[in-house]
Design a protein around this motif. Sequence first.
Motif, PDB file in Angstrom:
ATOM      1  N   LEU A 186       0.744  -1.138   0.166  1.00 41.35           N
ATOM      2  CA  LEU A 186      -0.076   0.122   0.004  1.00 41.35           C
ATOM      3  C   LEU A 186       0.869   1.233   0.050  1.00 41.35           C
ATOM      4  O   LEU A 186       1.574   1.353   0.796  1.00 41.35           O
ATOM      5  CB  LEU A 186      -0.895  -0.023   1.424  1.00 41.35           C
ATOM      6  N   ARG A 187       0.521   2.034  -0.970  1.00 40.75           N
ATOM      7  CA  ARG A 187       1.478   3.396  -1.059  1.00 40.75           C
ATOM      8  C   ARG A 187       0.455   4.425  -1.001  1.00 40.75           C
ATOM      9  O   ARG A 187      -0.892   4.209  -1.095  1.00 40.75           O
ATOM     10  CB  ARG A 187       2.070   3.352  -2.414  1.00 40.75           C
ATOM     11  N   LEU A 188       1.019   5.692  -0.828  1.00 39.64           N
ATOM     12  CA  LEU A 188       0.284   6.862  -0.850  1.00 39.64           C
ATOM     13  C   LEU A 188       0.121   7.644  -2.111  1.00 39.64           C
ATOM     14  O   LEU A 188       1.409   7.365  -2.864  1.00 39.64           O
ATOM     15  CB  LEU A 188       0.773   7.933  -0.033  1.00 39.64           C
ATOM     16  N   ASP A 189      -0.944   8.119  -2.535  1.00 45.01           N
ATOM     17  CA  ASP A 189      -1.129   8.837  -3.887  1.00 45.01           C
ATOM     18  C   ASP A 189      -0.507  10.349  -3.626  1.00 45.01           C
ATOM     19  O   ASP A 189      -0.229  10.627  -2.353  1.00 45.01           O
ATOM     20  CB  ASP A 189      -2.530   8.794  -4.222  1.00 45.01           C
ATOM     21  N   GLU A 190      -0.721  11.069  -4.526  1.00 46.78           N
ATOM     22  CA  GLU A 190      -0.151  12.506  -4.293  1.00 46.78           C
ATOM     23  C   GLU A 190      -1.079  13.077  -3.457  1.00 46.78           C
ATOM     24  O   GLU A 190      -0.523  14.324  -2.969  1.00 46.78           O
ATOM     25  CB  GLU A 190      -0.125  13.051  -5.740  1.00 46.78           C
ATOM     26  N   THR A 191      -2.075  12.877  -3.099  1.00 40.79           N
ATOM     27  CA  THR A 191      -2.852  13.593  -2.085  1.00 40.79           C
ATOM     28  C   THR A 191      -2.648  13.133  -0.489  1.00 40.79           C
ATOM     29  O   THR A 191      -3.219  13.550   0.345  1.00 40.79           O
ATOM     30  CB  THR A 191      -4.281  13.492  -2.286  1.00 40.79           C
ATOM     31  N   GLY A 192      -1.968  11.861  -0.497  1.00 42.08           N
ATOM     32  CA  GLY A 192      -1.537  11.398   0.831  1.00 42.08           C
ATOM     33  C   GLY A 192      -2.454  10.198   1.221  1.00 42.08           C
ATOM     34  O   GLY A 192      -2.429   9.872   2.462  1.00 42.08           O
ATOM     35  N   ARG A 193      -3.454   9.843   0.445  1.00 41.74           N
ATOM     36  CA  ARG A 193      -4.364   8.576   0.699  1.00 41.74           C
ATOM     37  C   ARG A 193      -3.736   7.411   0.287  1.00 41.74           C
ATOM     38  O   ARG A 193      -3.045   7.417  -0.768  1.00 41.74           O
ATOM     39  CB  ARG A 193      -5.716   8.975   0.186  1.00 41.74           C
ATOM     40  N   HIS A 194      -4.274   6.486   0.928  1.00 41.39           N
ATOM     41  CA  HIS A 194      -3.749   5.079   0.563  1.00 41.39           C
ATOM     42  C   HIS A 194      -4.361   4.591  -0.748  1.00 41.39           C
ATOM     43  O   HIS A 194      -5.591   4.717  -0.823  1.00 41.39           O
ATOM     44  CB  HIS A 194      -4.029   3.986   1.506  1.00 41.39           C
ATOM     45  N   VAL A 195      -3.651   4.047  -1.809  1.00 39.81           N
ATOM     46  CA  VAL A 195      -4.053   3.511  -2.841  1.00 39.81           C
ATOM     47  C   VAL A 195      -4.244   1.809  -2.605  1.00 39.81           C
ATOM     48  O   VAL A 195      -3.252   1.269  -2.339  1.00 39.81           O
ATOM     49  CB  VAL A 195      -3.162   3.680  -3.865  1.00 39.81           C
ATOM     50  N   LEU A 196      -5.501   1.554  -2.708  1.00 44.60           N
ATOM     51  CA  LEU A 196      -5.705  -0.105  -2.696  1.00 44.60           C
ATOM     52  C   LEU A 196      -5.564  -0.596  -3.856  1.00 44.60           C
ATOM     53  O   LEU A 196      -5.407  -0.190  -4.914  1.00 44.60           O
ATOM     54  CB  LEU A 196      -7.246  -0.174  -2.098  1.00 44.60           C
ATOM     55  N   PRO A 197      -5.152  -2.098  -3.982  1.00 47.53           N
ATOM     56  CA  PRO A 197      -4.745  -2.601  -5.041  1.00 47.53           C
ATOM     57  C   PRO A 197      -5.961  -2.506  -5.959  1.00 47.53           C
ATOM     58  O   PRO A 197      -7.234  -2.521  -5.774  1.00 47.53           O
ATOM     59  CB  PRO A 197      -4.657  -4.077  -4.350  1.00 47.53           C
ATOM     60  N   ALA A 198      -5.567  -2.655  -7.100  1.00 47.53           N
ATOM     61  CA  ALA A 198      -6.318  -2.809  -8.493  1.00 47.53           C
ATOM     62  C   ALA A 198      -7.350  -3.912  -8.210  1.00 47.53           C
ATOM     63  O   ALA A 198      -6.981  -5.044  -7.726  1.00 47.53           O
ATOM     64  CB  ALA A 198      -5.650  -3.165  -9.775  1.00 47.53           C
ATOM     65  N   GLY A 199      -8.746  -3.620  -8.389  1.00 45.48           N
ATOM     66  CA  GLY A 199      -9.580  -4.708  -8.238  1.00 45.48           C
ATOM     67  C   GLY A 199     -10.322  -4.813  -6.908  1.00 45.48           C
ATOM     68  O   GLY A 199     -11.094  -5.804  -6.569  1.00 45.48           O
ATOM     69  N   PHE A 200      -9.675  -4.078  -5.819  1.00 45.08           N
ATOM     70  CA  PHE A 200     -10.070  -4.323  -4.370  1.00 45.08           C
ATOM     71  C   PHE A 200     -11.319  -3.431  -4.270  1.00 45.08           C
ATOM     72  O   PHE A 200     -11.275  -2.338  -4.306  1.00 45.08           O
ATOM     73  CB  PHE A 200      -8.854  -3.829  -3.395  1.00 45.08           C
TER      74      PHE A 200
END
Length: 118
Positions: free
Chosen positions: A101-115
């Motif tokens: 899990l990484r953070l996007d440019e807004t600081g929110r976590h990016v859930l896996p594709a298809g999650f």
Amino acid sequence: MADLFAFKILTRDQWDRFRADGLFEGAPVDIADGYIHLSARDQVAGTLEKHFAGQDDLILAMVDLAALGDTVKWEESRGGALFPHVYGPLPMEAVTTKAKLRLDETGRHVLPAGFDAG
């Protein structure tokens, strides 16, 4: 509960120790509470926001609840919702898959594709 899988969010250090030991005894909050906190699929985003805001390089481990038998108890927690709690160590054999899990440019976590969180 009908859910067959739940999710554990771990820091990179916790994941590395879990892999090395083959057993996860719990994060500090788990040890303090006497059980390992898991989240159902629709609870993961809320758990990330409440307990892991701004933390990058996390691991989302998918846990097969059937493999844990009667150590899993669904208990009321945040907002009165039932959460899966594991009373005992979590064996690596119960983890079916993992995702970074990484953070996007807004600081929110990016859930896996298809999650699908819902």
